[in-house]
Design an enzyme around this catalytic site. Structure first.
Site, short mmCIF file in Angstrom:
data_model
loop_
_atom_site.label_atom_id
_atom_site.label_comp_id
_atom_site.label_asym_id
_atom_site.label_seq_id
_atom_site.Cartn_x
_atom_site.Cartn_y
_atom_site.Cartn_z
N GLU A 103 0.72 -1.49 0.05
CA GLU A 103 0.15 0.13 -0.38
C GLU A 103 0.53 1.07 -0.31
O GLU A 103 0.28 1.97 -0.68
CB GLU A 103 -0.94 -0.09 1.24
CG GLU A 103 -2.14 -1.07 1.07
CD GLU A 103 -3.26 -0.57 0.17
OE1 GLU A 103 -3.06 0.80 -0.56
OE2 GLU A 103 -3.15 -1.80 -0.43
N SER A 472 -46.30 -37.43 34.79
CA SER A 472 -45.30 -37.91 36.05
C SER A 472 -44.75 -37.43 36.63
O SER A 472 -44.25 -37.64 37.98
CB SER A 472 -45.63 -39.37 35.95
OG SER A 472 -46.84 -40.15 35.86
#
Length: 809
Positions: A103, A472
């Protein structure tokens, strides 16, 4: 005379030319000066109009919400931008060098604008006839990324250059590079190199290799074009060029260059997923954080640590998925998911509506072989062609060739890969759903949460949102209430089928029955729970008072409105969530103490500041922040009976856990719509539920056959590293005929019982006890016959409806 005239003309001509030249020069100078003045004025105005840059000194980008497991493993990340800020000194040198190499190699040598680079790029672009090189410095890119748009105009470019000069007046090169490396967009919703490293390579930036750094450094120019996943060839070409530049600049040696070029990169397969694991728990945590931070949850940079532990969580997900697949297989193969019309579309497009679910992948049948060895040829979503000759063993191992369930061309089917035999098998997604919730009884921490088969297929969290009949599994709370009314494990209750009259039910007549229509006459309360006897549970509720039992159950956290007063409540005719049931069973495992369920352990800002913590140490002697909802002795007796359920009752499948403290209860609701197992061991309480979202029968199945195996498989992993926990016998208990009884009951301090279906070896009936217990009964809205003139007509109708529709386990 003529000659003289010609000479005069010749002398005048140069004079006119000179005047023209002077005029032109003056005009040019004037225009130049005007242009200079105009340019200077524009530069002055442009400089004054530049945005302020001082705030970048305190750069605070929007940081996503991150959710972690208890051990610190990242579970999920939420936010429009995936970003992690790193100071420059924490960004590895190889990453900085890779970026500068491509860059702005002269970044630390030139000013805000690199005029040498600008000239070079301009000449290169003129020679090639297209935009071959860029000339923006790092500082210019910072100016553009923070303040400007990306429109390509001369004015924008000039403004960018001016802003670059302003930035370098305020900040040094290191600060500008730090800003750039944390702000730049790098694809996949990632901003900054730290986030990109985690997304592309699933590792922190400090651990990237030279080759990986070069790949990341190639992204800023065009994140889509150089994405290593979408465009691997272009990305690799750019990566190699960056490595070459790094070698030329002396950043790496020739040997390091060769190693980096040869390195094969391993990309993160889950880079697009916001949620990595524990999806249901993560969604619950996300919702809780949104309630506390509605405005900034996704941008404040919150780090949320949950109570989820990875080993149990992974086991919960796997056990529930396996259990649902096994349960569905009991119902047989349903046939293809769909039969599509012939199409020229790609297989990926045709399967778009049928996403993969874990190991179960969608496939499109292309050919059905009818001669010789019968087999199917199908295509996966990625276009791979596979051949199938059998189905999953859970489905019987055979393919369906005939009838309504036959697999034909263009059928959408599910396939699973058998790695051991290197083959593909036909499978199917389950229609039924399920949940598994696991809670530490002593702290209330939610250790694992699986809210369904597949979060991406069904977001509904059955662990926390699904209200279902507990069957149950609700009976222990009836027994616990009865212990406070003068009954005990040795009390004999008649296990003979009988008709309950309207004056007893408060509605229509009702004849409860046991599962399998098995009856034993008078049996002990303990045996009644161990064998899950419906008649015993109903009789105890009738004797203790339905109103009392219902009110007593609300102590555990059950909602009274969803569990109305009626005798069928003894058999689980109400509605509870798996989390409520786990929270309630934890009371028995924790000596009667209930801890509120917790999912969030800690919330911190990204800087490390603690915003919330549930892990603050308590001072010595400081009480545990829980609620004593039942007595310690009640919890001890219930724990002993629930352990017997595992040792010799309907919960025997839990013996495979190999733990002496394992306790629990199965549950199957009316018409087998729901299958449950709730139990605990080693201080860990876990509840499993299976059923259909739109209730329908599970067939010839019970909680013991469907839910208990899931619980067992999960707990075998979850209790590893935990010690068995057996409660110490508390004061206030005595032994009668070899079983526990409240000591005061032996002295007659209990309610006199006149029910023919209960025989007790304890003589109750002191006037004080009768008055105290009777008042407590009436005060809680019930009587031994279950009738009260104060009950409203709507309540009577509700009981009528329950009795009409309810059928027992």
């Amino acid at each position: 005379m003529e000659a003289q005239a010609n000479d005069t003309t010749t002398r005048k001509s140069p004079s006119k030319l000179a005047r023209n030249l002077k005029f032109g020069l003056g005009l040019t100078l004037g225009l130049g000066m005007a242009a200079a003045l105009a340019g200077g004025w524009w530069l002055r105005q442009a400089w004054q109009d530049l945005p302020a840059v001082e705030h970048l000194a305190q750069y605070k980008p929007a940081l996503p919400l991150r959710i972690f497991s208890s051990e610190g493993e990242l579970l999920a990340e939420y936010g429009e931008e995936r970003r992690e800020f790193l100071p420059l000194n924490e960004i590895p040198l190889r990453m900085r060098q890779a970026l500068l190499a491509i860059e702005d190699a002269r970044f630390y040598e030139h000013g805000a604008v690199d005029f040498y680079g600008l000239t070079r790029a301009t000449l290169a672009n003129v020679v090639t006839g297209h935009h071959a090189q860029g000339a923006s410095t790092i500082t210019m890119q910072v100016a553009r990324d923070f303040f400007l748009s990306r429109e390509k105009t001369v004015q924008r470019k000039l403004t960018e250059m001016l802003l670059a000069y302003k930035l370098e007046q305020h900040y040094g090169k290191d600060k500008l590079l730090e800003l750039y490396m944390n702000q730049i967009y790098l694809g996949e919703r990632s901003y900054g190199f730290s986030a990109a490293s985690n997304i592309y390579f699933d590792k922190p930036l400090a651990e990237v290799s030279i080759a990986e750094a070069a790949m990341l450094a190639g992204l800023p120019k065009a994140p889509s074009a150089y994405n290593p996943v979408a465009n691997p060839q272009r990305a690799t070409v750019r990566q190699h060029y960056i490595l070459q530049r790094m070698r030329e600049l002396g950043y790496i040696t020739p040997a390091e260059y060769d190693t980096a070029v040869a390195e094969k990169l391993a990309l993160n397969k889950d880079r697009n997923s916001s949620v990595h694991a524990a999806a249901y728990a993560v969604e619950e945590a996300r919702q809780l954080i949104l309630q506390s931070y509605p405005e900034g949850a996704y941008s404040m940079g919150l780090d949320v640590t949950t109570t989820i532990r990875m080993a149990p969580q992974i086991a919960a997900d796997k056990s529930l998925r396996d259990g649902l697949l096994n349960a569905q297989a009991r119902r047989g193969y349903r046939g293809p998911e769909a039969r599509l019309a012939a199409s020229e579309d790609s297989v990926a497009r045709q399967l778009a509506a049928y996403p993969d679910s874990g190991e179960l992948r969608a496939a499109l049948v292309r050919k059905v072989g009818t001669s010789g060895k019968r087999q199917l040829t199908a295509q996966l979503r990625n276009g791979d062609e596979i051949v199938l000759t059998a189905s999953d063993a859970r489905l019987g191992g055979k393919l369906q060739w005939d009838g309504k369930r036959a697999i034909v061309e263009n059928s959408v089917i599910r396939v699973v890969h058998d790695a051991a035999k290197k083959r593909w098998l036909v499978s199917q997604l389950p229609e039924m759903e399920g949940a598994l919730i696991s809670v530490d009884a002593h702290s209330g921490e939610i250790v694992a949460m699986a809210g369904g088969f597949d979060f991406y297929r069904n977001h509904y969290n059955h662990a926390t949102q699904a209200y279902r009949q507990p069957g149950s599994s609700f009976k222990p709370f009836v027994y616990s209430a009865a212990l406070e009314k003068g009954y005990f494990p040795g009390t004999a209750v008649d296990d003979t089928q009988r008709l309950l009259l309207p004056q007893e039910t408060g509605a229509r007549p009702w004849r409860p029955r046991n599962y399998g229509n098995n009856y034993e006459g008078f049996i002990s309360v303990r045996r009644g729970l161990v064998r899950s006897k419906n008649l015993v549970a109903v009789s105890l509720m009738q004797a203790a008072g339905p109103g009392y039992v219902q009110h007593y159950a609300t102590r555990f956290g059950f909602e009274g409105a969803r569990n109305p007063v009626s005798l069928p409540l003894a058999l689980g005719a109400g509605a509870v969530t798996p989390l409520q049931l786990a929270q309630s069973y934890a009371v028995f495992a924790n000596g009667g103490m209930q801890m509120p369920p917790k999912l969030i352990k800690e919330v911190r800002s990204r800087s490390g500041a603690v915003l919330f913590s549930d892990a603050a140490p308590r001072a010595k002697g400081e009480p545990v922040p829980g609620t004593q909802v039942i007595s310690t002795r009640n919890a001890y007796v219930m724990d002993s009976m629930l352990r017997d359920v595992v040792k010799s009752g309907t919960g025997r499948g839990a013996l495979a856990l190999g733990r002496g403290d394992a306790a629990g209860k199965t549950g199957t609701s009316n018409n087998a719509y729901d299958a449950w197992f709730a139990g605990y061991s080693s201080g860990l309480v876990s509840v499993v539920w299976l059923g259909y979202d739109q209730p329908k029968s599970l067939g010839n199945a019970t909680g013991g056959t469907l839910a208990l195996p899931v619980w067992r498989d999960y707990m075998q992993v979850a209790v590893q590293g935990r010690r068995e926990q057996v409660l110490a016998e508390p004061p206030g208990l005595a032994l009668l005929d070899g079983d526990y009884v409240y000591a005061e009951y032996l002295a007659g301090d209990c309610l006199r019982d006149s029910h023919a279906f209960i025989h007790s070896s304890v003589s109750c009936g002191s006037d004080g006890a009768d008055t105290r217990m009777a008042q407590g009964d009436a005060g809680n809205g019930g009587s031994s016959t279950g009738t009260s003139e104060a009950r409203s007509l709507s309540e009577a109708r509700e009981r009528e409806q329950i009795l009409k529709s309810f059928s027992e386990e």
